[in-house]
Motif scaffolding. Sequence first.
Motif, PDB file in Angstrom:
ATOM      1  N   ARG A 177       0.798  -1.236   0.000  1.00 25.56           N
ATOM      2  CA  ARG A 177       0.000   0.000   0.000  1.00 25.56           C
ATOM      3  C   ARG A 177       0.825   1.278   0.000  1.00 25.56           C
ATOM      4  N   HIS A 178       2.057   1.230   0.519  1.00 29.33           N
ATOM      5  CA  HIS A 178       2.824   2.458   0.695  1.00 29.33           C
ATOM      6  C   HIS A 178       4.306   2.251   0.387  1.00 29.33           C
TER       7      HIS A 178
ATOM      8  N   ALA B 205       1.475   6.740  -1.372  1.00 32.02           N
ATOM      9  CA  ALA B 205       0.565   5.622  -1.602  1.00 32.02           C
ATOM     10  C   ALA B 205       0.948   4.911  -2.896  1.00 32.02           C
ATOM     11  N   SER B 206       1.021   3.598  -2.827  1.00 29.67           N
ATOM     12  CA  SER B 206       1.434   2.830  -4.014  1.00 29.67           C
ATOM     13  C   SER B 206       0.507   3.073  -5.194  1.00 29.67           C
TER      14      SER B 206
END
Length: 336
Positions: free
Chosen positions: A48-49, A62-63
Amino acid sequence: MQTPEHGLAGVPPLGSRVVVRHRLPVPDPRTGATLTDVVGDLVHADPRHLVVRTRRGVVEVASADVTALKEVPPAPARRGAPHLALSVDDLQRVMVGAWPATETEHLGDWLLRAAEGFTGRANSVMTAGDPGLPLDAALDRVRAWYTARGLPSAVTVAGPVGLDVTQDPLGALLLERGHLPRVPTRTLTAAVTAVCASTADATAGTEVQCSTALDDDWFAAFSAYREAPRRAAEGVLTGSPDQVFARVRDASGAVVAIGRLGVAAAWGGIGAMWVAPSARRRGLASAVLGTLAREAAGRGVRSLHLQTDTDNVPALATYGAHGFRPHHDYVTLRRA
């Protein structure tokens, strides 16, 4: 290519210097830009990050907002040609990925490496930075780690050209604890453009075949001049983010010269250079070197590194003639 510790495909290992391009929540009010770049050290990655430590602090991205992610070389430590501008510690870190161990573990900033005993570089501790423990305690941990793998404790100590390990605190302690030094290793660096230019004639007159896959012919030539257990050697030779295997064949089809390029941290590492005794003094080493430099250039690489023993005078002369310059020395000390 080995999987980084975070297990995410396409994401460089933690500690790498990266550029992350990502979408802004709203357009920049001054320029209208919808994208921006974050440059710094990758300190965390999950699905996610991404977390990047920059000069101004830690930035979390944020991915889902990432549009591009690229590993870049460490920041220069001094002025001058890019291939000479890195610090000793930073170049030591850069070189890890070009000849990667099959098993690694961090001890503070140090990196413990093992590959079933295949090559000293892949079975020794890279000691750039702080181990996070007093040196005696750190070396106790190192010894236990290698003992658990049936390997002798081996530690590299890096410093300026002409390094005297007796004058280095870590080197002196290793000697006191019974470690024996091998011949110093000289790290050489060069600009890709310089190597391409100096080898132009050699590459023009020699057919050098290249592949990104390790095949039996290349490995047979490699293992003919040095001990290379297949599993461990293949893990190291194919473990870089990208690699190229070069070879020259004679009229009968036999492989008479080889070399390898390992690309990591936006640098190219030259290794596994070999020419059959019967084919030496024909410029084949220069042809292989030049071909690998061109492969590096095609991948956007600007700088090359390689290592050779300080007593290997012919190799030092060949590389020097093609633009390689001394960057630093290191000594590997192994427990008897």
